[in-house]
Design an enzyme around this catalytic site. Structure first.
Site, PDB file in Angstrom:
ATOM      1  N   ASN A  66      66.341  19.172 -82.288  1.00 29.11           N
ATOM      2  CA  ASN A  66      64.873  19.164 -82.186  1.00 29.11           C
ATOM      3  C   ASN A  66      64.312  20.567 -82.291  1.00 29.11           C
ATOM      4  O   ASN A  66      65.024  21.547 -82.046  1.00 29.11           O
ATOM      5  CB  ASN A  66      64.395  18.454 -80.912  1.00 29.11           C
ATOM      6  CG  ASN A  66      65.372  18.586 -79.786  1.00 29.11           C
ATOM      7  OD1 ASN A  66      65.480  19.652 -79.182  1.00 29.11           O
ATOM      8  ND2 ASN A  66      66.146  17.530 -79.526  1.00 29.11           N
ATOM      9  N   SER A 111      62.986  13.468 -76.331  1.00 26.92           N
ATOM     10  CA  SER A 111      63.191  13.557 -74.876  1.00 26.92           C
ATOM     11  C   SER A 111      63.661  14.953 -74.488  1.00 26.92           C
ATOM     12  O   SER A 111      63.528  15.365 -73.341  1.00 26.92           O
ATOM     13  CB  SER A 111      64.215  12.509 -74.431  1.00 26.92           C
ATOM     14  OG  SER A 111      65.450  12.756 -75.065  1.00 26.92           O
ATOM     15  N   GLU A 112      64.209  15.682 -75.460  1.00 31.39           N
ATOM     16  CA  GLU A 112      64.703  17.027 -75.147  1.00 31.39           C
ATOM     17  C   GLU A 112      63.596  18.075 -75.187  1.00 31.39           C
ATOM     18  O   GLU A 112      63.864  19.272 -75.054  1.00 31.39           O
ATOM     19  CB  GLU A 112      65.876  17.379 -76.061  1.00 31.39           C
ATOM     20  CG  GLU A 112      67.149  16.686 -75.576  1.00 31.39           C
ATOM     21  CD  GLU A 112      68.326  16.818 -76.511  1.00 31.39           C
ATOM     22  OE1 GLU A 112      68.166  17.379 -77.598  1.00 31.39           O
ATOM     23  OE2 GLU A 112      69.402  16.328 -76.154  1.00 31.39           O
ATOM     24  N   HIS A 131      66.951  23.458 -81.128  1.00 35.92           N
ATOM     25  CA  HIS A 131      68.167  22.930 -80.507  1.00 35.92           C
ATOM     26  C   HIS A 131      68.913  22.101 -81.542  1.00 35.92           C
ATOM     27  O   HIS A 131      68.298  21.274 -82.231  1.00 35.92           O
ATOM     28  CB  HIS A 131      67.813  22.056 -79.298  1.00 35.92           C
ATOM     29  CG  HIS A 131      68.915  21.126 -78.908  1.00 35.92           C
ATOM     30  ND1 HIS A 131      70.157  21.579 -78.531  1.00 35.92           N
ATOM     31  CD2 HIS A 131      68.992  19.775 -78.892  1.00 35.92           C
ATOM     32  CE1 HIS A 131      70.934  20.538 -78.281  1.00 35.92           C
ATOM     33  NE2 HIS A 131      70.250  19.431 -78.497  1.00 35.92           N
TER      34      HIS A 131
HETATM   35 ZN   LIG Z   1      71.141  17.579 -78.491  1.00 39.27          ZN
END
Ligand SMILES: [Zn+2]
Length: 288
Positions: A66, A111-112, A131
């Protein structure tokens, strides 16, 4: 007083001035106006470009990885959940506040994003976060170790010692907080049993860090197979690199350790610089 210490204090002054200039403009009050701004459009295009690079370099698989970037002082643009980073369209990018509430965009955020938000809140120098799960870096993450320092100049200059955050279940607040002890001094953090996260001033630069780190991990593993001793960069040359990093304002845990003891002269200069900052801030406030 050492030239490097002066350079660091001047950099701090510049950072404070830049932060003041980033104070929210009236038009930033509305998420609708912010998400339709030219700046948001340019940042979405940059996220899409970088998403494509991550996918083409095989740093993300499935819907993994992400990307996010700060928009002004209140908002964050981020990638959505359940979508390949190679297939992003402008309408897929979400607008969130710093608490993770989605303010614009049709899709659910990753969600991250919680991980990204903790980094932004802990370190104002972080304006963009990437990420991903590059295979060689993730191989190190599986062992809970980083490649050694002192072998590859790019790694020394742009990253320095990388950190290792302990394992937690991805997507949770506990996972997001695993990076907090490291985020001030490390722009690249291995996430144990998971992947890596990098922060920088722009999305493009955060992606560069992932490339540099992944290449370092790969090169180190290949070098070990050659069967000859590894050649360390001489300690004095590492000091030259650290001096360069200080001038460039690049984070490095080794810099903090070497500047722990301040001389009285440094204290006086710091106080003088603080007065200068207060004057600059006061003038900027008068201007509005
Ligand atoms: Zn990850």
């Amino acid at each position: 007083m050492q030239e490097t210490a002066v350079a660091e204090q001047v950099r701090e002054v510049v950072e404070v001035v830049v932060e003041v200039l980033r104070e929210p403009k009236p038009e930033e009050d509305s998420p609708l106006v912010a998400t339709n701004s030219f700046e948001a459009q340019a940042l979405r295009a940059e996220i899409i470009r970088v998403g494509r690079k991550l996918w083409e370099r095989q740093y993300v698989d499935g819907n993994g990885g992400n990307i996010s970037v700060r928009l002004g002082s209140r908002y964050v643009l981020c990638t959505p959940t359940l979508l390949s980073k190679g297939d992003l369209e402008p309408a897929d990018i979400c607008l969130s506040d710093l608490e993770g509430n989605i303010l614009a965009g049709d899709r659910s955020r990753t969600s991250e994003l919680l991980l990204h938000l903790e980094i932004y809140k802990a370190n104002p120098r972080a304006r963009a976060v990437v990420h991903c799960h590059p295979p060689y870096a993730t191989a190190f993450a599986v062992t809970g170790a980083t490649p050694p320092n002192g072998l590859i100049t790019e790694y020394e200059i742009f990253i320095g010692p990388a950190a290792v955050a302990p394992y937690e279940t991805p997507g949770t607040q506990a996972f997001a907080e695993t990076v907090l002890p490291f985020v001030e001094e490390h722009n690249t953090i291995l996430l144990t049993n998971h992947g890596i996260v990098c922060w920088a001033d722009t999305v493009t630069h955060a992606e560069w860090l992932t490339e540099i780190f992944e290449t370092c991990c790969k090169t180190y593993l290949l070098a070990q197979q050659i069967g000859r001793p590894l050649q360390l960069i001489p300690e004095q040359k590492i000091e030259e690199i650290l001096a360069l990093k200080r001038r460039m304002g690049l984070p490095d845990a080794r810099l903090a350790r070497s500047s722990e003891v301040a001389t009285p002269e440094q204290g006086e200069n710091a106080a003088e610089l603080e007065r200068m900052v207060e004057q600059v801030v006061a003038r900027l406030e008068e201007r509005e």
